[in-house]
Design a protein around this motif. Structure first.
Motif, PDB file in Angstrom:
ATOM      1  N   ALA A 153      -5.471   8.640  -4.618  1.00 35.09           N
ATOM      2  CA  ALA A 153      -6.056   7.330  -4.910  1.00 35.09           C
ATOM      3  C   ALA A 153      -6.271   7.109  -6.402  1.00 35.09           C
ATOM      4  O   ALA A 153      -6.678   6.022  -6.821  1.00 35.09           O
ATOM      5  N   THR A 154      -6.020   8.154  -7.182  1.00 36.42           N
ATOM      6  CA  THR A 154      -6.203   8.062  -8.632  1.00 36.42           C
ATOM      7  C   THR A 154      -4.900   8.583  -9.256  1.00 36.42           C
ATOM      8  O   THR A 154      -3.904   8.738  -8.559  1.00 36.42           O
ATOM      9  N   ARG A 188      -2.182   3.000  -3.322  1.00 36.09           N
ATOM     10  CA  ARG A 188      -3.455   2.343  -3.035  1.00 36.09           C
ATOM     11  C   ARG A 188      -4.535   3.225  -3.651  1.00 36.09           C
ATOM     12  O   ARG A 188      -4.273   4.280  -4.213  1.00 36.09           O
ATOM     13  N   GLY A 189      -5.793   2.789  -3.494  1.00 38.88           N
ATOM     14  CA  GLY A 189      -6.882   3.476  -4.201  1.00 38.88           C
ATOM     15  C   GLY A 189      -7.084   2.758  -5.530  1.00 38.88           C
ATOM     16  O   GLY A 189      -6.127   2.501  -6.275  1.00 38.88           O
ATOM     17  N   GLY A 191     -15.812   7.106  -2.468  1.00 38.00           N
ATOM     18  CA  GLY A 191     -15.369   6.408  -3.673  1.00 38.00           C
ATOM     19  C   GLY A 191     -15.811   4.955  -3.630  1.00 38.00           C
ATOM     20  O   GLY A 191     -16.622   4.562  -2.782  1.00 38.00           O
ATOM     21  N   THR A 192     -15.279   4.155  -4.507  1.00 37.00           N
ATOM     22  CA  THR A 192     -15.607   2.720  -4.531  1.00 37.00           C
ATOM     23  C   THR A 192     -14.494   1.927  -5.217  1.00 37.00           C
ATOM     24  O   THR A 192     -13.817   2.427  -6.111  1.00 37.00           O
ATOM     25  N   MET A 251       0.800  -1.225   0.000  1.00 36.73           N
ATOM     26  CA  MET A 251       0.000   0.000   0.000  1.00 36.73           C
ATOM     27  C   MET A 251       0.837   1.282   0.000  1.00 36.73           C
ATOM     28  O   MET A 251       0.402   2.315   0.497  1.00 36.73           O
ATOM     29  N   GLN A 265      -6.523   5.985   6.307  1.00 41.02           N
ATOM     30  CA  GLN A 265      -6.348   6.721   5.045  1.00 41.02           C
ATOM     31  C   GLN A 265      -6.982   8.108   5.111  1.00 41.02           C
ATOM     32  O   GLN A 265      -6.523   9.030   4.439  1.00 41.02           O
ATOM     33  N   PRO A 301      -8.300   3.260  -8.713  1.00 40.63           N
ATOM     34  CA  PRO A 301      -7.751   3.655 -10.014  1.00 40.63           C
ATOM     35  C   PRO A 301      -6.219   3.679 -10.029  1.00 40.63           C
ATOM     36  O   PRO A 301      -5.592   3.314 -11.033  1.00 40.63           O
TER      37      PRO A 301
HETATM   38  O1  MRU Z   1      -7.426   0.077   0.832  1.00 40.12           O
HETATM   39  P1  MRU Z   1      -7.387   1.311  -0.034  1.00 40.12           P
HETATM   40  O2  MRU Z   1      -6.745   2.482   0.623  1.00 40.12           O
HETATM   41  O3  MRU Z   1      -6.798   1.019  -1.393  1.00 40.12           O
HETATM   42  O4  MRU Z   1      -8.920   1.667  -0.232  1.00 40.12           O
HETATM   43  C1  MRU Z   1      -9.260   2.772  -1.013  1.00 40.12           C
HETATM   44  C2  MRU Z   1     -10.712   3.032  -1.032  1.00 40.12           C
HETATM   45  O5  MRU Z   1     -11.485   2.351  -0.401  1.00 40.12           O
HETATM   46  C3  MRU Z   1     -11.193   4.112  -1.939  1.00 40.12           C
HETATM   47  O6  MRU Z   1     -12.371   4.688  -1.441  1.00 40.12           O
HETATM   48  C4  MRU Z   1     -11.473   3.537  -3.335  1.00 40.12           C
HETATM   49  O7  MRU Z   1     -10.357   2.849  -3.807  1.00 40.12           O
HETATM   50  C5  MRU Z   1     -11.853   4.585  -4.306  1.00 40.12           C
HETATM   51  S1  MRU Z   1     -10.423   5.513  -4.762  1.00 40.12           S
HETATM   52  C6  MRU Z   1     -10.801   6.699  -5.870  1.00 40.12           C
END
Ligand code: MRU
Length: 371
Positions: A170-171, A53-54, A242-243, A50, A203, A56
């Protein structure tokens, strides 16, 4: 986005034209450090630990991981080995497989000599696609914040609650959930963000708070359990999260704790929005609770906590009694019925199969002919 006036993306090709730069997110917020990846295994390690991470971003870094492999050895077997290693890093975010498959498809019909250049071109296209997509999500989501600004009392900012980090870290740039926040802020809409700390890896406290602060967005870090209380007292105008994987019927998998925020929002009539790029939609999955694999991480992330001591050292301490078992489920699924709407690069839609298909009509499956 800018860090102290300098424009950054969260992944880039270094000046040598082939190695891959990332921000080591495990060092934030106490230190800003970059790292250079030179092998596919480096990229896999960065995703697994990590450092990146995120959803995308792990897709984009995995794509560059295949580039590093293609540069070293582009034979079918070597690429397949790197593909498998990268895919195994994290099970939940569907963007990882989406990006890896895109690069593999771009190389499939090429001779080994041509593969490295084609891989870098495809990874760059994935990164640019992500930036354009997140920018469009920001533009569509900004309208929802503007509408909330008109409904709120004039003497206070719009209060947005977010969970985990779905910002530019995260992107590749802009973020998903935070892109509308940045665009509203840049347009002069008074905005304040409640930032869930997001145990166990924090995070929110370490990454979302850091990037909002660098952009000058007012924010307050809260314990994960505070959101329901704030909603009951009218102190949250809307939630945006996000998701990591959204199913074809609109169920949303995101960082553990998202579901509880959605329940609290539902109970209090607070709009609960989910921002996502097309690469996060898993068209092959329907019931998210039953079908999405939920990553389980080391119990030590629950039993220990890391931070900076008053004398500036980074230290990890144990917070549970010796011998207590701990479990670490990294994601949960919010059923579509608790999601007010999805914010995508193509617009805002209902969290349902019909809503998604209205924006992505090319995903319609032709009805099977009778007889
Ligand atoms: O475990 P992570 O930090 O990778 O989790 C990230 C999330 O849960 C974000 O909300 C998700 O990846 C959307 S990022 C644009």
């Amino acid at each position: 986005m800018k860090i102290d006036g300098v424009a950054y993306r969260s992944v880039w090709v270094e000046e040598d034209g082939w190695s891959v730069g990332i921000i080591d997110q495990t060092r934030l917020p106490h230190a800003f450090a970059t790292l250079t990846l030179t092998t596919a295994s480096d990229a896999a390690r960065a995703i697994r630990t990590m450092q990146v991470r995120g959803a995308p971003l792990i897709g984009a870094v995995a794509a560059y991981g295949l580039c590093l492999q293609a540069r070293a050895d582009a034979a079918d077997a070597a690429l397949k080995h790197a593909y498998d290693e990268l895919l195994a890093t994290r099970p939940t975010a569907v963007n990882l497989k989406w990006a890896l498959d895109r690069v593999m498809a771009a190389l499939a019909n090429l001779g080994t000599q041509a593969r490295a250049a084609a891989a870098y071109a495809e990874a760059a296209a994935i990164a640019e696609d992500d930036i354009a997509t997140c920018r469009a999500i920001g533009q569509h989501g900004r309208g929802l914040i503007e509408a909330a600004a008109k409904r709120r009392p004039a003497d206070r900012p719009v209060n947005v609650l977010t969970h985990c980090n779905a910002g530019w870290l995260a992107t590749v740039d802009w973020g998903t959930a935070l892109a509308p926040v940045y665009m509203a802020h840049d347009a002069g809409i008074p905005i304040h963000v409640w930032v869930d700390e997001t145990r166990p890896r924090n995070q929110g406290a370490s990454l979302t708070a850091w990037e909002l602060g660098k952009h000058g967005v007012r924010h307050t870090v809260i314990a994960d359990n505070a959101g329901g209380h704030l909603m009951q007292h009218g102190r949250v105008d809307l939630c945006i999260v996000g998701t990591d994987r959204t199913t074809a019927q609109g169920d949303v998998c995101n960082k553990i704790g998202t579901y509880l925020k959605a329940l609290a929002a539902h109970d209090n009539g607070v709009p609960f929005y989910v921002a996502l790029p097309h690469s996060t939609i898993d068209w092959a999955t329907g019931d998210g609770v039953k079908e999405i694999p939920i990553e389980e991480r080391s119990a030590s992330e629950v039993t220990e906590i890391t931070g900076r001591t008053t004398d500036g050292r980074i230290a990890t301490v144990t917070i549970t009694p010796a011998g207590s078992a701990a479990a670490n489920f990294a994601f949960d699924v919010t059923p579509a019925r608790y999601v007010t709407a999805l914010i995508t690069e193509r617009g805002v839609c209902a969290a349902s199969r019909e809503g998604l298909l209205a924006l992505y009509p090319e995903r319609h499956r032709p009805a099977r002919a009778a007889g």
